[in-house]
Motif scaffolding. Structure first.
Motif, short mmCIF file in Angstrom:
data_model
loop_
_atom_site.label_atom_id
_atom_site.label_comp_id
_atom_site.label_asym_id
_atom_site.label_seq_id
_atom_site.Cartn_x
_atom_site.Cartn_y
_atom_site.Cartn_z
N LYS A 96 0.84 -1.21 0.00
CA LYS A 96 0.00 0.00 0.00
C LYS A 96 0.87 1.25 0.00
O LYS A 96 0.50 2.27 -0.57
N ILE A 99 2.42 1.65 -3.63
CA ILE A 99 1.43 1.85 -4.69
C ILE A 99 0.66 3.15 -4.48
O ILE A 99 0.53 3.97 -5.39
N TYR A 100 0.13 3.35 -3.28
CA TYR A 100 -0.75 4.49 -3.01
C TYR A 100 -0.11 5.59 -2.18
O TYR A 100 -0.74 6.60 -1.91
N ARG A 123 1.57 -2.76 -10.90
CA ARG A 123 0.89 -3.40 -9.77
C ARG A 123 -0.43 -2.72 -9.45
O ARG A 123 -1.42 -3.38 -9.11
N GLN A 124 -0.48 -1.41 -9.59
CA GLN A 124 -1.71 -0.69 -9.34
C GLN A 124 -2.79 -1.09 -10.33
O GLN A 124 -3.95 -1.30 -9.97
N LEU A 125 -2.42 -1.26 -11.60
CA LEU A 125 -3.38 -1.71 -12.61
C LEU A 125 -3.85 -3.12 -12.33
O LEU A 125 -5.03 -3.44 -12.50
N GLU A 126 -2.93 -4.00 -11.88
CA GLU A 126 -3.32 -5.38 -11.54
C GLU A 126 -4.34 -5.40 -10.41
O GLU A 126 -5.31 -6.15 -10.45
N ILE A 127 -4.14 -4.57 -9.40
CA ILE A 127 -5.05 -4.54 -8.26
C ILE A 127 -6.40 -3.96 -8.67
O ILE A 127 -7.44 -4.47 -8.26
N GLU A 128 -6.40 -2.92 -9.47
CA GLU A 128 -7.65 -2.29 -9.88
C GLU A 128 -8.47 -3.17 -10.80
O GLU A 128 -9.69 -3.05 -10.85
N GLU A 129 -7.83 -4.08 -11.53
CA GLU A 129 -8.55 -4.99 -12.42
C GLU A 129 -9.30 -6.06 -11.64
O GLU A 129 -10.27 -6.62 -12.15
N LYS A 130 -8.86 -6.35 -10.43
CA LYS A 130 -9.51 -7.40 -9.63
C LYS A 130 -10.85 -7.00 -9.11
O LYS A 130 -11.30 -6.03 -8.93
#
Length: 130
Positions: A96, A99-100, A123-130
């Motif tokens: 966190k 990324i944020y 990694r941020q894109l991977e998390i947001e796709e979930k």
């Protein structure tokens, strides 16, 4: 040419041990099976083509000062656990953080985490796709 496969090395060790136990016939067969399996590439492909092999460096800052440059989030988690004498690895706080930009407060100190921008965005894109 020496084979770097761990299975082949282990089989060589077992072969020497069992030869002394008069189980040569079984081991010759088993050794051939393992070598055939390794030649097919099944073991080597899984072991060497892992998608997470790329190291993603993480920098740890304590109160704004660089504390440690780590080669991966796992190394950072292990270091942070040992450094802070915490009982947990704190991988989620590290993730966190890089990324944020979230900060982690522990025992009166504020820890922040950064990584290379391309890893952060990916990694941020991977998390947001979930």
């Amino acid at each position: 040419m020496e084979n770097d496969c761990l299975v082949c090395k282990a089989m060589g060790w077992f072969f020497c041990f069992f030869r002394q136990q008069n189980r040569l016939t079984f081991l010759l067969y088993f050794n051939q099976v393992i070598q055939d399996w390794c030649k097919k590439g099944d073991y080597h492909d899984r072991a060497t083509n892992s998608k997470n092999k790329l190291e993603k460096p993480v920098n740890i800052y304590k109160n704004g000062d660089l504390l440690k440059e780590c080669s991966s989030i796992q190394v950072a988690g292990r270091f942070l656990k040992e450094y802070t004498t915490d009982t947990n690895f704190r991988y989620s706080q590290i993730e966190k953080g890089y990324i944020y930009g979230e900060k982690w407060d522990f025992n009166g100190a504020t820890y922040t985490f950064t990584t290379a921008e391309e890893f952060r965005i990916k990694r941020q894109l991977e998390i947001e796709e979930k």
